[in-house]
Design an enzyme around this catalytic site. Structure first.
Site, mmCIF file in Angstrom:
data_model
loop_
_atom_site.group_PDB
_atom_site.id
_atom_site.type_symbol
_atom_site.label_atom_id
_atom_site.label_comp_id
_atom_site.label_asym_id
_atom_site.label_seq_id
_atom_site.Cartn_x
_atom_site.Cartn_y
_atom_site.Cartn_z
ATOM 1 N N CYS A 53 0.823 -1.256 -0.416
ATOM 2 C CA CYS A 53 -0.445 -0.203 -0.076
ATOM 3 C C CYS A 53 1.208 1.361 0.169
ATOM 4 O O CYS A 53 1.532 1.705 0.762
ATOM 5 C CB CYS A 53 -0.850 0.082 0.906
ATOM 6 S SG CYS A 53 -1.673 1.340 1.133
ATOM 7 N N CYS A 56 0.017 3.440 2.891
ATOM 8 C CA CYS A 56 0.876 3.433 4.172
ATOM 9 C C CYS A 56 1.586 3.493 4.052
ATOM 10 O O CYS A 56 2.630 4.089 5.483
ATOM 11 C CB CYS A 56 -0.092 1.715 4.017
ATOM 12 S SG CYS A 56 -1.264 1.432 3.458
#
Length: 133
Positions: free
Chosen positions: A54, A57
């Site tokens: 991600c 993230c």
């Protein structure tokens, strides 16, 4: 108009009935036991769900590390949702960036289920009383 009022009422009710997180103990990536309520005794806790795949993230992790470094009373727990076979990637990401926060690999999805997390990134701030803010 009725729909808008219903939404406002629902949101207000949700805020009034603030969610309280139940206690849990998990193992961090270094093999240490981490008890959530023990961490709450120091002050607020930031729970951040993330994954190595991600990109948003990975962009937020340095900011969480800065918070953990700057504010001693705030505990940051980064919870990886990667598959169990990605344990080495999780460790490498944390260690190579020298992140100082607590990192948990939620391979059993225990914390995701407990906190109803269905996507990443997801950040949850919890006050000393265990209430989600």
């Amino acid at each position: 108009m009725k729909k808008t009022l219903l939404i406002i009422f629902t949101l207000s009710l949700t805020l009034l009935l603030a969610d309280r997180i139940q206690d849990f103990t998990v193992q961090d990536i270094d093999g240490n036991q981490v008890n959530f309520y023990e961490k709450l005794m120091n002050g607020p806790v930031i729970l951040d769900f993330w994954a190595t795949w991600c990109k948003p993230c990975l962009k937020e992790l340095p900011h969480l590390n800065a918070i953990a470094s700057k504010y001693e009373q705030v505990t940051v727990i980064a919870i990886s949702v990667d598959k169990p076979r990605k344990a080495a990637d999780v460790r490498t990401t944390i260690k190579s960036n020298q992140f100082k926060f607590i990192t948990v690999h939620d391979t059993s999805q225990q914390l995701q289920k407990l906190l109803n997390v269905t996507s990443v990134p997801r950040t949850i701030i919890v006050d000393r009383e265990g209430e989600i803010k």
